[in-house]
Structure formats: C-alpha cells, structure tokens
Design a protein around this motif. Sequence first.
Motif, PDB file in Angstrom:
ATOM      1  N   UNK A   4       0.836  -1.200   0.000  1.00 51.47           N
ATOM      2  CA  UNK A   4       0.000   0.000   0.000  1.00 51.47           C
ATOM      3  C   UNK A   4       0.868   1.246   0.000  1.00 51.47           C
ATOM      4  N   UNK A   5       0.768   2.039  -1.051  1.00 53.16           N
ATOM      5  CA  UNK A   5       1.524   3.279  -1.142  1.00 53.16           C
ATOM      6  C   UNK A   5       2.956   3.120  -1.594  1.00 53.16           C
ATOM      7  N   UNK A   6       3.438   1.895  -1.765  1.00 55.48           N
ATOM      8  CA  UNK A   6       4.812   1.692  -2.234  1.00 55.48           C
ATOM      9  C   UNK A   6       4.947   2.167  -3.680  1.00 55.48           C
ATOM     10  N   UNK A   7       6.076   2.777  -3.975  1.00 59.03           N
ATOM     11  CA  UNK A   7       6.333   3.305  -5.322  1.00 59.03           C
ATOM     12  C   UNK A   7       7.117   2.258  -6.102  1.00 59.03           C
ATOM     13  N   UNK A   8       6.412   1.646  -7.061  1.00 59.61           N
ATOM     14  CA  UNK A   8       6.973   0.483  -7.735  1.00 59.61           C
ATOM     15  C   UNK A   8       7.098   0.728  -9.234  1.00 59.61           C
ATOM     16  N   UNK A   9       8.272   0.447  -9.749  1.00 58.37           N
ATOM     17  CA  UNK A   9       8.555   0.558 -11.177  1.00 58.37           C
ATOM     18  C   UNK A   9       8.464  -0.840 -11.784  1.00 58.37           C
ATOM     19  N   UNK A  10       7.572  -1.013 -12.769  1.00 63.21           N
ATOM     20  CA  UNK A  10       7.380  -2.307 -13.422  1.00 63.21           C
ATOM     21  C   UNK A  10       7.950  -2.222 -14.836  1.00 63.21           C
ATOM     22  N   UNK A  11       8.980  -3.010 -15.085  1.00 66.24           N
ATOM     23  CA  UNK A  11       9.605  -3.056 -16.401  1.00 66.24           C
ATOM     24  C   UNK A  11       9.000  -4.208 -17.200  1.00 66.24           C
ATOM     25  N   UNK A  12       8.675  -3.955 -18.463  1.00 66.65           N
ATOM     26  CA  UNK A  12       8.035  -4.974 -19.286  1.00 66.65           C
ATOM     27  C   UNK A  12       6.550  -5.053 -19.016  1.00 66.65           C
ATOM     28  N   UNK A  13       5.936  -3.911 -18.756  1.00 61.84           N
ATOM     29  CA  UNK A  13       4.525  -3.877 -18.364  1.00 61.84           C
ATOM     30  C   UNK A  13       3.572  -3.861 -19.546  1.00 61.84           C
ATOM     31  N   UNK A  14       4.087  -3.872 -20.771  1.00 62.14           N
ATOM     32  CA  UNK A  14       3.215  -3.737 -21.940  1.00 62.14           C
ATOM     33  C   UNK A  14       2.262  -4.905 -22.116  1.00 62.14           C
ATOM     34  N   UNK A  15       2.615  -6.073 -21.598  1.00 63.55           N
ATOM     35  CA  UNK A  15       1.741  -7.227 -21.775  1.00 63.55           C
ATOM     36  C   UNK A  15       2.219  -8.417 -20.968  1.00 63.55           C
ATOM     37  N   UNK A  16       1.518  -9.553 -21.132  1.00 62.33           N
ATOM     38  CA  UNK A  16       1.933 -10.792 -20.500  1.00 62.33           C
ATOM     39  C   UNK A  16       1.962 -10.725 -18.983  1.00 62.33           C
ATOM     40  N   UNK A  20      -0.082  -8.275 -15.930  1.00 56.24           N
ATOM     41  CA  UNK A  20      -0.804  -8.983 -14.861  1.00 56.24           C
ATOM     42  C   UNK A  20      -0.256  -8.603 -13.491  1.00 56.24           C
ATOM     43  N   UNK A  21       1.065  -8.471 -13.386  1.00 61.51           N
ATOM     44  CA  UNK A  21       1.686  -8.031 -12.132  1.00 61.51           C
ATOM     45  C   UNK A  21       1.227  -6.614 -11.786  1.00 61.51           C
ATOM     46  N   UNK A  22       1.163  -5.749 -12.807  1.00 58.46           N
ATOM     47  CA  UNK A  22       0.715  -4.379 -12.568  1.00 58.46           C
ATOM     48  C   UNK A  22      -0.713  -4.351 -12.028  1.00 58.46           C
ATOM     49  N   UNK A  23      -1.611  -5.201 -12.566  1.00 59.41           N
ATOM     50  CA  UNK A  23      -2.987  -5.289 -12.060  1.00 59.41           C
ATOM     51  C   UNK A  23      -2.996  -5.662 -10.581  1.00 59.41           C
ATOM     52  N   UNK A  24      -2.207  -6.677 -10.211  1.00 54.19           N
ATOM     53  CA  UNK A  24      -2.179  -7.131  -8.818  1.00 54.19           C
ATOM     54  C   UNK A  24      -1.619  -6.052  -7.893  1.00 54.19           C
ATOM     55  N   UNK A  25      -0.607  -5.353  -8.356  1.00 52.67           N
ATOM     56  CA  UNK A  25      -0.023  -4.276  -7.560  1.00 52.67           C
ATOM     57  C   UNK A  25      -1.015  -3.142  -7.354  1.00 52.67           C
ATOM     58  N   UNK A  26      -1.770  -2.820  -8.404  1.00 57.10           N
ATOM     59  CA  UNK A  26      -2.775  -1.757  -8.299  1.00 57.10           C
ATOM     60  C   UNK A  26      -3.835  -2.124  -7.276  1.00 57.10           C
ATOM     61  N   UNK A  27      -4.271  -3.387  -7.297  1.00 58.12           N
ATOM     62  CA  UNK A  27      -5.274  -3.835  -6.331  1.00 58.12           C
ATOM     63  C   UNK A  27      -4.735  -3.780  -4.904  1.00 58.12           C
ATOM     64  N   UNK A  28      -3.403  -3.923  -4.773  1.00 57.03           N
ATOM     65  CA  UNK A  28      -2.779  -3.862  -3.447  1.00 57.03           C
ATOM     66  C   UNK A  28      -2.514  -2.428  -2.996  1.00 57.03           C
ATOM     67  N   UNK A  29      -2.816  -1.458  -3.876  1.00 59.82           N
ATOM     68  CA  UNK A  29      -2.665  -0.053  -3.493  1.00 59.82           C
ATOM     69  C   UNK A  29      -1.308   0.554  -3.755  1.00 59.82           C
ATOM     70  N   UNK A  30      -0.501  -0.083  -4.602  1.00 61.42           N
ATOM     71  CA  UNK A  30       0.819   0.458  -4.907  1.00 61.42           C
ATOM     72  C   UNK A  30       0.712   1.625  -5.883  1.00 61.42           C
ATOM     73  N   UNK A  31       1.673   2.542  -5.806  1.00 60.70           N
ATOM     74  CA  UNK A  31       1.787   3.636  -6.781  1.00 60.70           C
ATOM     75  C   UNK A  31       2.708   3.147  -7.896  1.00 60.70           C
TER      76      UNK A  31
END
Length: 270
Positions: A4-16, A20-31
């Motif tokens: 929650x509130x963690x600032x996370x950089x996701x590399x390779x977020x365009x697909x696959x 999916x990791x970005x979706x899960x992080x968003x649901x967990x409240x990450x920035x």
Amino acid sequence: MNLQGSKILVLGASGGIGSAVAYELAKAGAALTLVGRQRESLKRLAKTLEQEVASVNILTGDLVADAPGVAQAAIRAATGIDMLINCAGMQVFGFSNDEQPQDTARLFATNVIGPIQLTNALLPHMLERRQGRIVHVGSIFGSIGFPCFASYSASKFALRGYSEALRRELVGTGVSVHYVAPRYTRTSFNQDAVARMAVALKMAQDDPADVAGQVLAAISSDRADTYLGWPEKLFVRLNALLPRLVDQSLMKQVAQMRPFARLNANRQTP
C-alpha cells in the motif's frame, strides 16, 4: 512488505506477466510507474489501472542506450522508487543454426542488458535511501537449458546469475534482490509454434494472473529465489545435482519438438 503506497517501477509492463503483475499491484494499493516498449499498450493499461489507483506513470525509452535517463525519469515521476519489478522478456524458439544474429542480439538486449543497466542505474538512489527491492522475473529455463531455446535459456541463466551475485554484493545495504522463475505461461509472449508445441508435449501451463499472484506472494515472503510450478521446481533441483539425468529426459523430447521448430523457422524466412 506492505505494498500500500509503495512506489513500484514495473519493467516490461506492456503485456503478459508484466501487465498482470501491474494489475495485482494496483489492487494492493501500490503507486505505479510502468516501463515498456509499446506506449499505446501502456496507455491502455494505465487507463484501466487508474480505476484502482489515483494515477499511473508511463515511460518508454531505450534501456540499452540510456538506462540512467529512464531511471531518473522514473524517480522524478514517482518522487522516488521503492521497488523495481523486471518482467521484460523476449523469446527466440528454434534450432540454433536457424537463429538470426539480429534476433540473438535483440534477445540479450531485452532479457539481460536492458534490465541490468536499469537496475544499476537505480541502485545509487536505493543505496542512498538504504532501502529498496529488486525483483527479477526470470524463467524455469534460467536453471534448465532447454533444447530449441538455447539463447533464451542462456539469457535467463545470465539474469539469474546477476541476481544471485548482486544479492550477495548488497548484503547489509538495505537493498534486497529476489529472483522469481515461472514455468510456461499462457501469454502472447509465446510464438504460435511454441503454444502448439506446449499442447503437443502436454506441458503444464499457468494463467498470467495466477503467476502474478505468486510473484507478489514471493515478494511478501521475502524469499531470495522462488520457482513456480510442480514438478518444474523439482527438475530445477535435479538439474543442479544430476544434470546428466535430466539430459536423457530432455533429449528424448527433441524429436517431438523438431516439427514445431522447423515450422517456426520456415515462417521466419523472408
């Protein structure tokens, strides 16, 4: 770790797995700050994720040519980075004598050189703050050299080795390094011939959402290395201890793989 509130950089977020990791992080409240090669795909993903989080930053850039520039842009956009999750990947499938030099170069740039250079560029920021996490999403093939995936396996071996060495190097700094290795995952990342071969060989297959959930679970558990799937994680141990035994099993599969590798080579021929 509380996401929650963690600032996370996701590399390779365009697909696959990355999206999916970005979706899960968003649901967990990450920035989130998303980095990928396909800007339109990132924009569509960001618009969807903004239903879960207040805002999502997107960045595109050449990590091989200017990783420090991408890193600084990410730090400015998010006012700091707590974690990098590297999901970047490219696959080359087929017999090595059919592989084109430009494909080999692009494979290593995407799977190894870019992620390493971005990690190295972010480290001064994390070390100065004495906190941070580096998470590299590799592959089971990074521990088991798989026929018809020689260069891909080599690139994931390299990423795993880098993660292991960096983890040891950073002990006591407050920055941790984690390596997560999925097995075959159903995404567009896999070429058509690979998808068909996976069915023919009855390979176990995972959904990207399930893999993403396991990636987040691995981060929360603070494990250094996580291998996903059974019996794949057993094969990783066997290959480390008794590689010649694993040789026999994989060499028998080459005959079954041959028609799919040849089909793929023919489709790539101009």
